[in-house]
Every structure is written in C-alpha cells, then in structure tokens.
Design a protein around this motif. Structure first.
Motif, mmCIF file in Angstrom:
data_model
loop_
_atom_site.group_PDB
_atom_site.id
_atom_site.type_symbol
_atom_site.label_atom_id
_atom_site.label_comp_id
_atom_site.label_asym_id
_atom_site.label_seq_id
_atom_site.Cartn_x
_atom_site.Cartn_y
_atom_site.Cartn_z
ATOM 1 N N THR A 55 0.827 -1.216 0.000
ATOM 2 C CA THR A 55 0.000 0.000 0.000
ATOM 3 C C THR A 55 0.858 1.262 0.000
ATOM 4 O O THR A 55 0.429 2.306 -0.457
ATOM 5 C CB THR A 55 -0.956 0.038 1.210
ATOM 6 O OG1 THR A 55 -0.180 -0.090 2.412
ATOM 7 C CG2 THR A 55 -1.963 -1.099 1.140
ATOM 8 N N LYS A 65 -0.918 -4.704 2.862
ATOM 9 C CA LYS A 65 -2.290 -5.073 3.258
ATOM 10 C C LYS A 65 -2.453 -6.580 3.085
ATOM 11 O O LYS A 65 -2.164 -7.126 2.018
ATOM 12 C CB LYS A 65 -3.285 -4.329 2.360
ATOM 13 C CG LYS A 65 -4.745 -4.583 2.699
ATOM 14 C CD LYS A 65 -5.202 -3.679 3.820
ATOM 15 C CE LYS A 65 -6.699 -3.864 4.083
ATOM 16 N NZ LYS A 65 -7.077 -3.313 5.385
ATOM 17 N N PRO A 103 -6.447 -10.137 7.919
ATOM 18 C CA PRO A 103 -6.054 -9.900 9.312
ATOM 19 C C PRO A 103 -5.377 -11.141 9.907
ATOM 20 O O PRO A 103 -5.755 -12.272 9.597
ATOM 21 C CB PRO A 103 -7.377 -9.627 10.019
ATOM 22 C CG PRO A 103 -8.349 -9.249 8.940
ATOM 23 C CD PRO A 103 -7.906 -9.991 7.725
ATOM 24 N N ASN A 138 4.122 -2.217 13.034
ATOM 25 C CA ASN A 138 2.761 -1.876 13.466
ATOM 26 C C ASN A 138 2.382 -2.676 14.707
ATOM 27 O O ASN A 138 2.982 -3.710 15.004
ATOM 28 C CB ASN A 138 1.762 -2.167 12.341
ATOM 29 C CG ASN A 138 1.836 -3.623 11.892
ATOM 30 O OD1 ASN A 138 2.812 -4.024 11.252
ATOM 31 N ND2 ASN A 138 0.837 -4.421 12.231
ATOM 32 N N ALA A 154 -3.687 -3.406 13.667
ATOM 33 C CA ALA A 154 -3.570 -2.367 12.634
ATOM 34 C C ALA A 154 -4.116 -2.875 11.306
ATOM 35 O O ALA A 154 -4.125 -4.082 11.041
ATOM 36 C CB ALA A 154 -2.111 -1.945 12.474
ATOM 37 N N ALA A 155 -4.556 -1.957 10.471
ATOM 38 C CA ALA A 155 -5.154 -2.326 9.189
ATOM 39 C C ALA A 155 -4.115 -2.847 8.197
ATOM 40 O O ALA A 155 -4.435 -3.596 7.276
ATOM 41 C CB ALA A 155 -5.883 -1.123 8.595
ATOM 42 N N GLU A 156 -2.861 -2.426 8.378
ATOM 43 C CA GLU A 156 -1.795 -2.858 7.470
ATOM 44 C C GLU A 156 -0.606 -3.344 8.288
ATOM 45 O O GLU A 156 -0.424 -2.941 9.427
ATOM 46 C CB GLU A 156 -1.331 -1.686 6.590
ATOM 47 C CG GLU A 156 -2.425 -1.144 5.688
ATOM 48 C CD GLU A 156 -2.135 0.291 5.241
ATOM 49 O OE1 GLU A 156 -2.389 0.588 4.074
ATOM 50 O OE2 GLU A 156 -1.658 1.089 6.062
#
Length: 248
Positions: free
Chosen positions: A11, A26, A29, A57, A61-63
């Motif tokens: 990303t 990305k 999860p 991270n 976290a999303a990424e």
C-alpha cells in the motif's frame, strides 16, 4: 507446524533515505504479539527469496509495516525497496519470536535500546496499552549513524505527547552532529553514566532492558550492563537483559 503464506499487497513504500524504507502491506487480518517477526518473501527467477522482519505496526492495525535497511548485496532487501503500490509480497504465518513484553519481568523502568532498524519491534510495543500500564518510565534509545536514520520521530513525539512524562526518547547519532543527540558508542555512554544522566533514569537491578539491532551493539552493551550488575533474563532465571535473537 508448517509455515503458511499470506498474500499481501503493497500500500506504500516510504523512503527515509537512499537505503532505508518502510513498507506497508495489506493482508488478511492475522494475530501476533508486539515484538514478533514474520518472513517476507518474493518470487524471483531463482525461486522464492525470504527473510525475517519485525512488525513495526501494533496488533490490530489495518496494514502490516516493516522497517527495512537495504543491504547492497542482499538477495531480498534491494527487491523490496523497489516495490510499488499494488505489488505483491508474501508474509509467513504464524508470527514468531519471544522478544515480547510477556517475557519481561516487572521493573522500575524499561529501557528499549535499539540500533538501526532494531527500533521496529519497540514501535510495535509502544503502540499497545500494555507497556504504558506496566512501566512508569520508558526510555527509548535509538543509535544510528546519520540524522536521516532517525525514522518515526513524529510517531514517537505523538506518544510523548499522549503519555506525558512517561516516555524519554534519546537519539544517538555517531557520524553527524545533531541537537539533542548523544554521539558516543552505547557501552561508553552507559559506563560513564552519561546515558543515565541525560535520560534521568538509572540502569540498575530494578531496571528492565531490551536490546535489538546490530549483533556487535548487543554483545558490547550486554557486557557493559552485566558489569553494572544486571543479568540476562531467562525464563528459568528471570533477570534484567532481554535480547532479540533472530537477527542475522
């Protein structure tokens, strides 16, 4: 347990300078504990090339994010450096490693001492609630060669603002002059008490110290800490010094 591979999509690829970059990926999860690492892999004409990297991270976290130093003759890092948004990279599962807060005994203060990209797992830990609840004083030490190597300063400042007075950030820059930074080698700074004086915290048997980064830094700093009466932290014999072992 066999390692599984998750497919990830790049990303962003933020270049701090010519040989240091942060890669965000990305993926579906997955669970991990702050301080753990995974393997990144790319398919090349010579087959799959893979290497271990700590997650920068925090869990949830999303990424997934990785701080990578480009090794000139490395098989993987120069390829990772060239990745662009949308490129694919594989991430191993499950995450592994015992360089985590669960393995750290309680203490009066927690020293997070890193060199270069070794700051990565500490950033992951600082993004969790646990660390702030457990330790009243946290000292993040980052030793690097140049000012440009001091990555994530804005993120660190945001934690200093959020947890007022709880986090002391101490950069050490060995090859350039920089306001607020120390400039000697870590063992010397500890031996002369200069590091403790500037950080306004003791390094003693009530301290917990985590070391991550260059193997020579770890060896020399550990020896200096042991000369001050601190001992290696082992499950069967809890102590003060915990080191990241997977660094190759």
């Amino acid at each position: 347990m066999m390692a599984q591979w998750l497919s990830g999509s790049v990303t962003s690829n933020h270049h701090w300078h010519a040989n240091l970059f942060s890669l965000k990926v990305k993926t579906a999860p997955f669970d991990f504990i702050a301080g753990q690492f995974v393997r990144l892999a790319l398919n090349t004409p010579d087959g799959k090339v893979q290497r271990a990297y700590s997650l920068v991270n925090s869990p949830g976290a999303a990424e997934q994010e990785f701080l990578v130093s480009t090794v000139a003759d490395g098989t993987l890092s120069p390829l990772l450096q060239q990745l662009k948004m949308g490129d694919e990279v594989a991430i191993s599962q499950p995450a592994s490693g015992f360089f985590i807060l669960d393995e750290i005994p309680d203490g009066e203060n927690l020293w997070l001492i890193s060199s270069g990209t070794g700051i990565g797992p500490f950033l992951s830990m600082l993004g969790t609630h646990l660390i702030w609840q457990r330790f009243r004083h946290i000292i993040l030490v980052h030793t690097v060669r140049t000012i440009a190597d001091l990555a994530y300063r804005e993120l660190i400042q945001s934690w200093q603002h959020q947890y007022h007075g709880q986090l002391h950030y101490q950069p050490i820059v060995t090859r350039e002059a920089h306001a607020g930074a120390l400039d000697k080698r870590l063992p010397e700074l500890i031996q002369t008490n200069e590091l403790q004086h500037v950080c306004k915290q003791p390094l003693n048997s009530q301290s917990q110290v985590m070391l991550c980064g260059n193997p020579q830094m770890i060896t020399d700093t550990k020896a200096t800490l042991e000369s001050l009466g601190l001992s290696k932290n082992l499950r069967r014999n809890p102590g003060n010094i915990t080191v990241e072992q997977y660094w190759k």
